[in-house]
Design a protein around this motif. Sequence first.
Motif, mmCIF file in Angstrom:
data_model
loop_
_atom_site.group_PDB
_atom_site.id
_atom_site.type_symbol
_atom_site.label_atom_id
_atom_site.label_comp_id
_atom_site.label_asym_id
_atom_site.label_seq_id
_atom_site.Cartn_x
_atom_site.Cartn_y
_atom_site.Cartn_z
ATOM 1 N N GLU A 194 0.820 -1.213 0.000
ATOM 2 C CA GLU A 194 0.000 0.000 0.000
ATOM 3 C C GLU A 194 0.849 1.257 0.000
ATOM 4 O O GLU A 194 0.484 2.262 -0.592
ATOM 5 C CB GLU A 194 -0.949 0.001 1.202
ATOM 6 N N GLU A 195 2.013 1.193 0.645
ATOM 7 C CA GLU A 195 2.917 2.341 0.667
ATOM 8 C C GLU A 195 3.603 2.538 -0.686
ATOM 9 O O GLU A 195 3.710 3.650 -1.182
ATOM 10 C CB GLU A 195 3.969 2.149 1.757
ATOM 11 N N LYS A 196 4.039 1.445 -1.277
ATOM 12 C CA LYS A 196 4.809 1.532 -2.519
ATOM 13 C C LYS A 196 3.928 1.685 -3.763
ATOM 14 O O LYS A 196 4.312 2.346 -4.720
ATOM 15 C CB LYS A 196 5.679 0.275 -2.651
ATOM 16 N N TYR A 197 2.745 1.064 -3.768
ATOM 17 C CA TYR A 197 1.842 1.088 -4.930
ATOM 18 C C TYR A 197 0.438 1.517 -4.491
ATOM 19 O O TYR A 197 -0.512 0.749 -4.616
ATOM 20 C CB TYR A 197 1.763 -0.302 -5.571
ATOM 21 N N PRO A 198 0.277 2.734 -3.989
ATOM 22 C CA PRO A 198 -1.012 3.119 -3.395
ATOM 23 C C PRO A 198 -2.194 3.125 -4.359
ATOM 24 O O PRO A 198 -3.323 2.893 -3.933
ATOM 25 C CB PRO A 198 -0.746 4.521 -2.854
ATOM 26 N N THR A 199 -1.967 3.367 -5.630
ATOM 27 C CA THR A 199 -3.084 3.453 -6.585
ATOM 28 C C THR A 199 -3.038 2.372 -7.652
ATOM 29 O O THR A 199 -3.821 2.409 -8.590
ATOM 30 C CB THR A 199 -3.098 4.831 -7.276
ATOM 31 N N GLU A 200 -2.136 1.422 -7.522
ATOM 32 C CA GLU A 200 -1.955 0.391 -8.544
ATOM 33 C C GLU A 200 -2.679 -0.899 -8.172
ATOM 34 O O GLU A 200 -2.963 -1.154 -7.001
ATOM 35 C CB GLU A 200 -0.463 0.098 -8.743
ATOM 36 N N VAL A 201 -2.934 -1.711 -9.173
ATOM 37 C CA VAL A 201 -3.526 -3.028 -8.958
ATOM 38 C C VAL A 201 -2.383 -4.009 -8.701
ATOM 39 O O VAL A 201 -1.535 -4.225 -9.564
ATOM 40 C CB VAL A 201 -4.351 -3.473 -10.187
ATOM 41 N N VAL A 202 -2.371 -4.587 -7.498
ATOM 42 C CA VAL A 202 -1.338 -5.540 -7.092
ATOM 43 C C VAL A 202 -2.048 -6.758 -6.509
ATOM 44 O O VAL A 202 -2.921 -6.625 -5.660
ATOM 45 C CB VAL A 202 -0.385 -4.934 -6.040
ATOM 46 N N LEU A 203 -1.665 -7.929 -6.975
ATOM 47 C CA LEU A 203 -2.235 -9.173 -6.464
ATOM 48 C C LEU A 203 -1.421 -9.651 -5.269
ATOM 49 O O LEU A 203 -0.200 -9.781 -5.361
ATOM 50 C CB LEU A 203 -2.223 -10.254 -7.549
ATOM 51 N N LEU A 204 -2.092 -9.890 -4.147
ATOM 52 C CA LEU A 204 -1.465 -10.494 -2.978
ATOM 53 C C LEU A 204 -2.096 -11.859 -2.791
ATOM 54 O O LEU A 204 -3.313 -11.981 -2.758
ATOM 55 C CB LEU A 204 -1.716 -9.662 -1.722
ATOM 56 N N ARG A 205 -1.249 -12.866 -2.712
ATOM 57 C CA ARG A 205 -1.771 -14.213 -2.592
ATOM 58 C C ARG A 205 -0.764 -15.080 -1.852
ATOM 59 O O ARG A 205 0.436 -14.906 -1.975
ATOM 60 C CB ARG A 205 -2.005 -14.785 -3.988
ATOM 61 N N ARG A 206 -1.286 -16.040 -1.108
ATOM 62 C CA ARG A 206 -0.421 -17.010 -0.433
ATOM 63 C C ARG A 206 -0.070 -18.107 -1.425
ATOM 64 O O ARG A 206 -0.931 -18.592 -2.157
ATOM 65 C CB ARG A 206 -1.130 -17.603 0.768
ATOM 66 N N VAL A 207 1.185 -18.513 -1.435
ATOM 67 C CA VAL A 207 1.644 -19.554 -2.347
ATOM 68 C C VAL A 207 1.386 -20.916 -1.712
ATOM 69 O O VAL A 207 1.929 -21.228 -0.657
ATOM 70 C CB VAL A 207 3.147 -19.403 -2.684
ATOM 71 N N GLY A 208 0.533 -21.686 -2.368
ATOM 72 C CA GLY A 208 0.247 -23.039 -1.918
ATOM 73 C C GLY A 208 0.714 -24.038 -2.959
ATOM 74 O O GLY A 208 1.292 -23.661 -3.987
ATOM 75 N N ASP A 209 0.451 -25.295 -2.708
ATOM 76 C CA ASP A 209 0.855 -26.343 -3.653
ATOM 77 C C ASP A 209 0.168 -26.180 -5.007
ATOM 78 O O ASP A 209 0.733 -26.522 -6.033
ATOM 79 C CB ASP A 209 0.538 -27.727 -3.082
ATOM 80 N N GLU A 210 -1.055 -25.673 -4.990
ATOM 81 C CA GLU A 210 -1.823 -25.447 -6.214
ATOM 82 C C GLU A 210 -1.988 -23.945 -6.413
ATOM 83 O O GLU A 210 -2.074 -23.199 -5.441
ATOM 84 C CB GLU A 210 -3.202 -26.113 -6.120
ATOM 85 N N PRO A 211 -2.065 -23.482 -7.676
ATOM 86 C CA PRO A 211 -2.208 -22.040 -7.913
ATOM 87 C C PRO A 211 -3.515 -21.466 -7.374
ATOM 88 O O PRO A 211 -3.563 -20.323 -6.967
ATOM 89 C CB PRO A 211 -2.141 -21.891 -9.425
ATOM 90 N N GLU A 212 -4.566 -22.255 -7.367
ATOM 91 C CA GLU A 212 -5.852 -21.797 -6.826
ATOM 92 C C GLU A 212 -6.155 -22.620 -5.587
ATOM 93 O O GLU A 212 -6.041 -23.840 -5.606
ATOM 94 C CB GLU A 212 -6.983 -21.981 -7.846
ATOM 95 N N PRO A 213 -6.550 -21.955 -4.512
ATOM 96 C CA PRO A 213 -6.897 -22.739 -3.317
ATOM 97 C C PRO A 213 -8.114 -23.614 -3.579
ATOM 98 O O PRO A 213 -8.975 -23.266 -4.378
ATOM 99 C CB PRO A 213 -7.210 -21.668 -2.275
ATOM 100 N N VAL A 214 -8.136 -24.754 -2.936
ATOM 101 C CA VAL A 214 -9.272 -25.658 -3.076
ATOM 102 C C VAL A 214 -10.441 -25.046 -2.322
ATOM 103 O O VAL A 214 -10.317 -24.680 -1.153
ATOM 104 C CB VAL A 214 -8.939 -27.056 -2.510
ATOM 105 N N GLU A 215 -11.545 -24.913 -3.011
ATOM 106 C CA GLU A 215 -12.721 -24.316 -2.392
ATOM 107 C C GLU A 215 -13.670 -25.431 -1.979
ATOM 108 O O GLU A 215 -14.058 -26.262 -2.797
ATOM 109 C CB GLU A 215 -13.404 -23.387 -3.392
ATOM 110 N N LEU A 216 -14.004 -25.436 -0.721
ATOM 111 C CA LEU A 216 -14.934 -26.434 -0.213
ATOM 112 C C LEU A 216 -16.253 -25.749 0.113
ATOM 113 O O LEU A 216 -16.275 -24.721 0.776
ATOM 114 C CB LEU A 216 -14.387 -27.097 1.052
ATOM 115 N N ARG A 217 -17.308 -26.316 -0.363
ATOM 116 C CA ARG A 217 -18.636 -25.827 -0.018
ATOM 117 C C ARG A 217 -19.390 -26.970 0.629
ATOM 118 O O ARG A 217 -19.530 -28.028 0.034
ATOM 119 C CB ARG A 217 -19.382 -25.350 -1.258
ATOM 120 N N VAL A 218 -19.838 -26.729 1.819
ATOM 121 C CA VAL A 218 -20.600 -27.724 2.534
ATOM 122 C C VAL A 218 -22.007 -27.176 2.725
ATOM 123 O O VAL A 218 -22.195 -26.109 3.294
ATOM 124 C CB VAL A 218 -19.967 -28.031 3.897
ATOM 125 N N TYR A 219 -22.938 -27.900 2.194
ATOM 126 C CA TYR A 219 -24.332 -27.491 2.322
ATOM 127 C C TYR A 219 -24.934 -28.276 3.490
ATOM 128 O O TYR A 219 -24.852 -29.498 3.543
ATOM 129 C CB TYR A 219 -25.095 -27.785 1.031
#
Length: 129
Positions: free
Chosen positions: A99-124
Amino acid sequence: MSTQIEISIPQELYQRMSNLARQRNLPLTNVLDTALSLAEATPQMAVADPDEAMRREIEAFHHLHPDLVQHYLQQYVAIYQGQLVDYDDEQLALLARIEEKYPTEVVLLRRVGDEPEPVELRVYSPRFV
């Protein structure tokens, strides 16, 4: 025979390039050559549409993921203009720097896991009416 010249670059930039070269066990010139090749291959785009900019950063994250897993597994990374610009174990510390370095820019923050997309679980669960 190649001609050699001297250039002045900021110390922070030199340190980043030097660290990357050391991590990858490559000569510094290879890191520079790769960076130039990537810049030449990437079309210059204005950030008129933040959603499109975020889609590009997510795409870059997917492209960079195999390398990120090797070096930054379970850490938070910041991707800006298709490049890793920062990382940290602490999400809030990284967010504050970004936020300090790129206050108006689009920056992706993400945790690096084994897979590029986290597994989404939906329990109904059943609802009783």
